[in-house]
Scaffold this motif. Structure first.
Motif, mmCIF file in Angstrom:
data_model
loop_
_atom_site.group_PDB
_atom_site.id
_atom_site.type_symbol
_atom_site.label_atom_id
_atom_site.label_comp_id
_atom_site.label_asym_id
_atom_site.label_seq_id
_atom_site.Cartn_x
_atom_site.Cartn_y
_atom_site.Cartn_z
ATOM 1 N N ALA A 13 0.834 -1.202 0.000
ATOM 2 C CA ALA A 13 0.000 0.000 0.000
ATOM 3 C C ALA A 13 0.870 1.253 0.000
ATOM 4 O O ALA A 13 1.993 1.250 0.503
ATOM 5 N N VAL A 134 -8.809 -12.410 -7.904
ATOM 6 C CA VAL A 134 -7.678 -11.779 -7.201
ATOM 7 C C VAL A 134 -7.998 -10.319 -6.906
ATOM 8 O O VAL A 134 -7.806 -9.834 -5.780
ATOM 9 N N LEU A 137 -10.578 -10.079 -4.297
ATOM 10 C CA LEU A 137 -10.049 -10.448 -2.983
ATOM 11 C C LEU A 137 -9.346 -9.248 -2.347
ATOM 12 O O LEU A 137 -9.511 -8.959 -1.166
ATOM 13 N N ILE A 138 -8.567 -8.541 -3.166
ATOM 14 C CA ILE A 138 -7.850 -7.368 -2.649
ATOM 15 C C ILE A 138 -8.842 -6.295 -2.223
ATOM 16 O O ILE A 138 -8.621 -5.573 -1.256
ATOM 17 N N ALA A 139 -9.971 -6.215 -2.929
ATOM 18 C CA ALA A 139 -10.977 -5.194 -2.597
ATOM 19 C C ALA A 139 -11.944 -5.671 -1.526
ATOM 20 O O ALA A 139 -12.736 -4.885 -1.014
ATOM 21 N N SER A 140 -11.887 -6.941 -1.150
ATOM 22 C CA SER A 140 -12.898 -7.470 -0.226
ATOM 23 C C SER A 140 -12.796 -6.781 1.130
ATOM 24 O O SER A 140 -11.716 -6.525 1.627
ATOM 25 N N SER A 142 -15.476 -7.467 3.688
ATOM 26 C CA SER A 142 -16.388 -8.077 4.643
ATOM 27 C C SER A 142 -16.253 -9.589 4.548
ATOM 28 O O SER A 142 -15.687 -10.114 3.590
ATOM 29 N N VAL A 143 -16.762 -10.290 5.555
ATOM 30 C CA VAL A 143 -16.696 -11.745 5.577
ATOM 31 C C VAL A 143 -17.302 -12.299 4.288
ATOM 32 O O VAL A 143 -16.737 -13.177 3.635
ATOM 33 N N HIS A 146 -15.367 -11.417 1.020
ATOM 34 C CA HIS A 146 -14.128 -12.184 1.073
ATOM 35 C C HIS A 146 -14.370 -13.627 0.648
ATOM 36 O O HIS A 146 -13.592 -14.213 -0.110
ATOM 37 N N ILE A 150 -12.483 -15.282 -2.514
ATOM 38 C CA ILE A 150 -11.439 -16.310 -2.366
ATOM 39 C C ILE A 150 -11.877 -17.599 -3.045
ATOM 40 O O ILE A 150 -11.069 -18.306 -3.647
ATOM 41 N N MET A 153 -11.137 -16.962 -6.679
ATOM 42 C CA MET A 153 -9.702 -16.982 -6.971
ATOM 43 C C MET A 153 -9.161 -18.410 -6.936
ATOM 44 O O MET A 153 -8.297 -18.784 -7.721
ATOM 45 N N ARG A 154 -9.686 -19.209 -6.006
ATOM 46 C CA ARG A 154 -9.200 -20.577 -5.874
ATOM 47 C C ARG A 154 -9.802 -21.513 -6.927
ATOM 48 O O ARG A 154 -9.504 -22.699 -6.941
ATOM 49 N N CYS A 454 -5.042 -2.834 -9.071
ATOM 50 C CA CYS A 454 -4.076 -1.872 -8.565
ATOM 51 C C CYS A 454 -2.724 -2.189 -9.199
ATOM 52 O O CYS A 454 -2.490 -3.301 -9.672
#
Lengths: 457, 457
Positions: A13, A134, A137-140, A142-143, A146, A150, A153-154, A454
């Motif tokens: 960051a 991905v 995930l970086i922008a997530s 909240s539970v 997220h 994920i 992404m997986r 980003c």
């Protein structure tokens, strides 16, 4: 399409931190590193094993820029699939910039947004929907968001798409085999089986399409409209829910004209609260426009929080208000009746609205706000842990195209259309499945996806 | 003094980035990591070699939190000197917090500001002034402040201090040997040699003390006072130098009453520009207070930038102004005469002030501002590349105490004071040298130093 340049970017960051990471990826990574890094043990990075860490100095000529750790990753066992290094330096922005400049001066190119992940995609490390996961995930935040990200992404969604694609490919190859035999009227593909298969796949696609409503709410916030008569404390409640002074609060009825919105996380769920203009009969044109907006907001909300001033409103009025709102909302929407200013009412007897959820609060005095938050979380329709949820508009559009094509194929099967027409529709649905995974992609699609990443990822 | 707990903290800058680093240090680092990390190859972190990197998942029970890289560092070959790991995760703040929470729930303690570096100090990985250099390095924002900080972190100052300390220890041990022989009047320490030694050391200490003025200017900015008559454009010039709208600009003479200050980096040097109230004869009490402040600021500035309106000021007035300012400034201060609004003067003939530095600009039209910046950089007294510069008030105070003690010792030697008195003074100077390196430290000193670190370092 794959550029051969070696790219560099700050990946942590922005700002001063204890440490920062600068990434280098591409065939020249080790050669560039050898030019600017002096290991404490006199070792060359290019001669080191994969997945090892080395202490030393980044130098610019005679000048020592920083003491750093270098992590070595070798193709294809790296994030991008290329030779890569990560430089862990002291977290001064000045030092980060200095090191980045030295890398550029020694032959690296400044990475574009998402270029590391784009290279990972080109090198077959992940498919396109995983790459999008991905970024999510970086922008997530909240539970729930997220969990969706994920899983994506997986490869949860990728597997589903690839499974459907394989089934359709098998299906279409059987039909096309029949076509090869031309006039012989052989039937390799059992029509009943085919019917069932298309129906099942179409069903799965529809479930995915439906999950978007949920996925989108998670990503952008579950929309909650706070409604009620003028001056019952809607803006005060919004402010306390947001821990903020976003809405202007005054005693003058009709202060809020625009719908004011903002997000906050409650018990791991991202809620989007919408303060609305109070609903009442009025001849004020601007206020009437506000009230019209309120009804629009109600239509789009998942939860409607009807706020009632318990200290002034009579039972009959309450029931009439509730009935009028009930007529405006659908079965999918949840209505929560919230009695405000209960601190002003001694010996409060709750109005009987037994079939509805209700909470007694005081927004001004912060009474029972925690209970209201719990009720909100309970009223949010969570999906099964194992369901795949889509939250990406690009995927939604592709899935809708797939659905249309499958619909045509299904109807074609029902009405015994010629096999070649059916095969065409199935091919179309396979094409759009390939767009999701990136098996089929254009520069435009890729550009749109990676420009929103980003830099450094 | 060394705590046995295992500490955890986010070490990269706050906010969302592509990746983030979470650090764990202490004897339980590997055991905690084994509980929450599932390697892709089924490996336990506790069984891995030092300085290796491992890919896998951070899990919380059945829930997968993120795919991460784990770096393994083993005592004593780590930053803190303890067993440590670094977790490189996706840079969502939500994920960073989740992982930190999991670490805490599995037995780690949240690290205090600077606790990693404090442990490095306790474990003999660096001395106290090097630890302070680490904090300065992270805060460094210019070529000059970076140079001082990295030199200090790498032990340049520590070596100097340790060298002086050893010389004084040798000296005092010789004197104390004489004392052991009591009445025998032996002289192990050649008094002429001792005189020379104390003189030389005192000289070095004084150079270090003097360097503080430079070091402090580097750290906090080289002070430049912008002065001149009312309404010559001082605030406009300040704003253009700062690329900012800090000072209120108006055509009304006397708009600026308070001295407005801010820093900016020009050619790698941190300058602190001070806009001042215009100097003129006035009966306005508040304005007069402002003018008094201006003279205070002039006294403290390293560079005085006298701004003159070239379009209205006559040669005689210019010379009289310059003379009046010259009387107020010392030989250490640099005066730059700056003629403003040269765009309004056709056929501009420069007033002859041959012995002074002068620049012609237009602040409003951004003419020759680059030239002014170059002149400013040239007028800043850079120190020799290899000189040690102190920039830390704590070091300054210790050095001043050392200097006083050495002064007394030197005078004592001159006037043949008894050896035990001289030994006492030398012992005192050795004590203060030890305070700089941390050989002698108190909880209070350490507390003051490490509380100013960022968390995660």
């Amino acid at each position: 399409m794959i550029e051969n340049s070696t790219i560099a970017a700050i990946s942590t960051a922005q700002g001063n931190g204890a440490i920062a990471i600068i990434r280098l990826s591409g065939s020249e990574s080790f050669a560039i590193c050898d030019k600017i890094f002096k290991s404490k043990l006199g070792k060359k990075i290019s001669e080191q094993k994969a997945n090892t860490i080395h202490f030393g100095e980044i130098v610019n000529g005679n000048k020592i820029i920083d003491e750093v750790l270098i992590s070595v990753f070798k193709s294809p066992q790296s994030y991008t699939g290329e030779d890569s290094i990560e430089i862990s330096c002291h977290g001064s922005e000045f030092i980060q910039q200095q090191i980045l400049n030295i890398l550029i001066n020694n032959g690296a190119k400044l990475a574009n947004p998402g270029e590391y992940t784009q290279r990972a995609f080109f090198n077959g490390k992940m498919d396109l929907s995983q790459a999008e996961g991905v970024a999510d995930l970086i922008a997530s935040n909240s539970v729930a968001s997220h969990k969706i990200a994920i899983n994506q992404m997986r490869g949860g969604f990728s597997n589903e798409i690839s499974d459907l694609r394989n089934k359709l490919l098998k299906f279409v190859s059987l039909i096309e085999l029949e076509l090869d035999f031309g006039e012989e009227e052989v039937e390799f593909a059992d029509r009943t089986e085919l019917n069932k298969l298309v129906f099942n796949i179409k069903n799965k696609i529809e479930i995915l399409i439906k999950s978007f409503e949920y996925g989108n709410a998670i990503k952008n916030g579950v929309p909650v409209a706070i409604i009620g008569e003028p001056n019952v404390g809607k803006s005060t409640l919004l402010n306390i829910l947001l821990n903020d002074d976003k809405a202007i609060v005054s005693d003058i009825a009709g202060t809020t004209r625009d719908a004011i919105e903002d997000n906050t996380i409650i018990n791991g769920i991202n809620f989007r609260f919408i303060d609305t203009a109070g609903i009442r009969e009025t001849t004020d044109t601007i206020e009437n426009l506000g009230i019209k907006k309120t009804f629009d907001k109600i239509a789009k909300a998942e939860i409607i929080l009807l706020l009632i001033d318990a200290s002034t409103t009579k039972e009959k009025e309450v029931l009439s208000q509730i009935n009028s709102i009930k007529q405006r909302i659908s079965d999918n929407q949840n209505l929560i009746i919230t009695f405000n200013q209960i601190d002003k009412v001694s010996d409060y007897n709750q109005i009987n609205i037994s079939d509805l959820t209700s909470v007694n609060i005081s927004a001004k005095e912060n009474i029972n706000i925690d209970i209201l938050k719990k009720v909100l979380s309970k009223n949010y329709k969570s999906l099964d842990e194992n369901n795949i949820v889509i939250s990406n508009v690009r995927h939604l559009q592709a899935l809708e195209n797939i659905n249309s094509a499958l619909e045509r194929a299904y109807n074609g099967l029902q009405s015994d259309l010629p096999s070649d027409l059916i095969a065409m529709d199935i091919r179309e649905s396979i094409h759009f499945l390939g767009e999701i995974s990136g098996d089929i992609s254009t520069d435009e699609i890729l550009g749109n996806i990676f420009k929103n990443f980003c830099i450094g990822k």
